[in-house]
Design an enzyme around this catalytic site. Sequence first.
Site, PDB file in Angstrom:
ATOM      1  N   GLU A  62       0.823  -1.220   0.000  1.00  0.00           N
ATOM      2  CA  GLU A  62       0.000   0.000   0.000  1.00  0.00           C
ATOM      3  C   GLU A  62       0.851   1.262   0.000  1.00  0.00           C
ATOM      4  OE1 GLU A  62      -0.509  -2.606   1.965  1.00  0.00           O
ATOM      5  OE2 GLU A  62      -2.612  -3.233   1.761  1.00  0.00           O
ATOM      6  N   PHE A 124     -11.720  -7.793  13.817  1.00  0.00           N
ATOM      7  CA  PHE A 124     -10.599  -8.207  12.968  1.00  0.00           C
ATOM      8  C   PHE A 124     -10.264  -7.107  11.958  1.00  0.00           C
ATOM      9  CE2 PHE A 124      -9.056 -10.404   9.064  1.00  0.00           C
ATOM     10  CZ  PHE A 124      -7.812 -10.749   9.580  1.00  0.00           C
ATOM     11  N   GLN A 125      -9.001  -6.751  11.900  1.00  0.00           N
ATOM     12  CA  GLN A 125      -8.483  -5.709  11.011  1.00  0.00           C
ATOM     13  C   GLN A 125      -9.150  -4.351  11.235  1.00  0.00           C
ATOM     14  OE1 GLN A 125      -8.330  -7.395   6.984  1.00  0.00           O
ATOM     15  NE2 GLN A 125      -6.246  -8.050   7.452  1.00  0.00           N
ATOM     16  N   LYS A 174     -17.641  -1.389   6.013  1.00  0.00           N
ATOM     17  CA  LYS A 174     -18.003  -2.375   4.981  1.00  0.00           C
ATOM     18  C   LYS A 174     -19.499  -2.373   4.683  1.00  0.00           C
ATOM     19  CE  LYS A 174     -17.039  -7.070   3.480  1.00  0.00           C
ATOM     20  NZ  LYS A 174     -16.348  -8.330   3.778  1.00  0.00           N
ATOM     21  N   MET A 483      23.676   9.733   3.330  1.00  0.00           N
ATOM     22  CA  MET A 483      23.483  11.014   4.020  1.00  0.00           C
ATOM     23  C   MET A 483      23.725  10.870   5.517  1.00  0.00           C
ATOM     24  SD  MET A 483      23.154  14.100   3.423  1.00  0.00           S
ATOM     25  CE  MET A 483      22.277  14.777   2.026  1.00  0.00           C
TER      26      MET A 483
HETATM   27  C1  LIG Z   1      11.946   6.067   5.876  1.00  0.00           C
HETATM   28  C2  LIG Z   1      13.175   6.773   6.274  1.00  0.00           C
HETATM   29  N1  LIG Z   1      13.981   6.264   7.226  1.00  0.00           N
HETATM   30  C3  LIG Z   1      15.123   6.904   7.579  1.00  0.00           C
HETATM   31  C4  LIG Z   1      15.465   8.085   6.994  1.00  0.00           C
HETATM   32  C5  LIG Z   1      16.742   8.823   7.411  1.00  0.00           C
HETATM   33  N2  LIG Z   1      17.666   8.905   6.271  1.00  0.00           N
HETATM   34  C6  LIG Z   1      17.781   9.999   5.492  1.00  0.00           C
HETATM   35  S1  LIG Z   1      18.853   9.792   4.227  1.00  0.00           S
HETATM   36  C7  LIG Z   1      19.218   8.239   4.725  1.00  0.00           C
HETATM   37  C8  LIG Z   1      20.191   7.397   3.959  1.00  0.00           C
HETATM   38  C9  LIG Z   1      19.639   6.992   2.646  1.00  0.00           C
HETATM   39  O1  LIG Z   1      20.508   6.070   2.040  1.00  0.00           O
HETATM   40  P1  LIG Z   1      20.374   5.772   0.504  1.00  0.00           P
HETATM   41  O2  LIG Z   1      18.977   5.500   0.160  1.00  0.00           O
HETATM   42  O3  LIG Z   1      21.377   4.737   0.126  1.00  0.00           O
HETATM   43  O4  LIG Z   1      20.751   7.180  -0.149  1.00  0.00           O
HETATM   44  P2  LIG Z   1      22.161   7.942  -0.139  1.00  0.00           P
HETATM   45  O5  LIG Z   1      22.102   8.979   0.938  1.00  0.00           O
HETATM   46  O6  LIG Z   1      23.227   6.927   0.114  1.00  0.00           O
HETATM   47  O7  LIG Z   1      22.267   8.556  -1.480  1.00  0.00           O
HETATM   48  C10 LIG Z   1      18.499   7.889   5.877  1.00  0.00           C
HETATM   49  C11 LIG Z   1      18.613   6.612   6.594  1.00  0.00           C
HETATM   50  C12 LIG Z   1      14.570   8.589   6.022  1.00  0.00           C
HETATM   51  N3  LIG Z   1      14.792   9.755   5.414  1.00  0.00           N
HETATM   52  N4  LIG Z   1      13.466   7.917   5.662  1.00  0.00           N
END
Ligand SMILES: Cc1ncc(C[n+]2csc(CCOP(=O)(O)OP(=O)(O)O)c2C)c(N)n1
Length: 577
Positions: A62, A124-125, A174, A483
Amino acid sequence: MAKMKVEEQRKQRTKMSGALMLIEALKAEKVEVIFGYPGGAVLPIYDKLYDSGLFHVLTRHEQGAIHAAEGYARISGKPGVVIATSGPGATNIVTGLTDAMMDSIPLVVFTGQVASNVIGSDAFQEADVLGITMPITKHSYQVRDIQELPKIIKEAFHIATTGRPGPVLIDIPKDMTTAEGEFDYEQDVHLPGYQPTVHPNHLQIRKLVEAVSQAKKPVILAGAGVLHANASHELRQYAEQQNIPVIHTLLGLGGFPANHPLFLGMAGMHGTYTANMALYECDLLINIGARFDDRVTGNLKYFAPNATVAHIDIDPAEIGKNVPTKIPIVSDAKEALKELIHQDGKRPDITAWLAQLAEWKTNYPLAYQNDAQTVKPQKLIEMIYELTNGEAVVTTDVGQHQMWTAQYYKFNRPHRWVTSGGLGTMGFGLPAAIGAQLADKHATVVSIVGDAGFQMTLQELSVIQELNLPIKVVIVNNQSLGMVRQWQEIFYDKRYSHSLVPNQPDFVKLAEAYNIKAFRAKTEEEAKEVLKQAFSLSEPVLLDFHVKADENVYPMVAPGKGLHEMVGVKPCDESLQ
Ligand SMILES: Cc1ncc(C[n+]2csc(CCOP(=O)(O)OP(=O)(O)O)c2C)c(N)n1
Ligand SMILES: [Mg+2]
């Protein structure tokens, strides 16, 4: 007499089930595609969908459905439509709803609910979807009376798409999908408490015209409000008429052509030197459809300290929220710009300001040190930009690759850029690309994703393959949560706590398991080759680029700092090694 006639018409209307009403309403709204996932509480709806002739995309999660709907909405300008079942189906769309709320994306989302007589019994759900989603929707409904359903759907489409756009949720027990009622969809929407102000106040416009004529260092900060209002043309006209430079927020990119001489680049944490310094030095700041997000302003104490601030926004709650505003203009961006253009005020004399900006642009452009033995992520984005003539629809996840894309893919056209700004949702890029491609079947769609973010929604490769959507999936594979790694390097003494992932799966094999062509590249030469090959194919292709793992995104404004305190402006900045 007239009343009798209406009554007669009513009687003639055939009774139908709530599920069929929903289908008929979607047809009346000319919905082209529904993204969804079935389950017990929505089975009556899916049964009516079966031979409705409506196009439904079964995503594999979803979350995929709602991000796809967001991508569709951003490219088509129409609301995205989602159906999810009760309980886990509904809770799986919570991230997407928040994302759409933060970035003002129009969505109409239907969730199934347990039958009315068991609501509140932990059936349920069952999940309290209204309770959970109240703060992350523009508006929400639960259907209590079948006769209300058509009116609710009509209002939902109206609320989602007018004023500041956003997600509207309709929770349908529902029994409401099987109960019968009369389908009356012709009625007008009547919401006395919801009347967005679309036209600007004339007095405030005059104040702005006056302020512009006096300004020595004016600048426009344009956000996604310009895109939502389809006001790119007017923005350009106004900027050229008054000779005012333009800066974009992350979400506003494409609203003003990146190759225009008046464009200064993106503002904020990873903005250009010129844009950030212009915001610091300006004496008049005209914000059009941006919400002064903290990633854009940096430390508010140092934000535009010498500027008179004018703010044009359709949402009055945004004006003065973060930045004291002298000239508030509650309006649709297009209407306000049309009015400003019409006023044709005295052009400010800003020769010295333009010379200063030109000097910054020349001396401090975005730059990086290339290394052809590896794939430099910045170079990769530049290559994609060149190969697609800057015309592609580009979606991203969140992280370093997102910032490099914003910096190095030059968006010259509006509605080509789909990214998760406010919420910063990893896993957004791939499903968003599905929606974007369905919104513009002829567009070249490139989904630039992180090796980590990709794994949050990669199951949607299945949809790409099934529908044979010719999306190019570009993994910027730095074997890390890049990042996070960058912040740990800079602010946590290189203590890389859970951010390095050297054992990522073989993405090429993974794509092949989904029956999607895939290539890998580890050097610039290989990258050039596989990109050429991929873009020559009119089928989905996944590309795994092993990029330099310890590359950082610069320039950077550290948290708590002012925009003028950015570091890493020059690629050879010794302090960054
Ligand atoms: C759902 C979610 N969880 C955690 C984060 C925190 N976060 C921001 S950037 C990042 C790293 C992302 O890694 P990647 O997808 O490999 O991208 P890169 O920065 O390496 O280009 C994280 C964990 C987020 N933005 N979204
Ligand atoms: Mg990564």
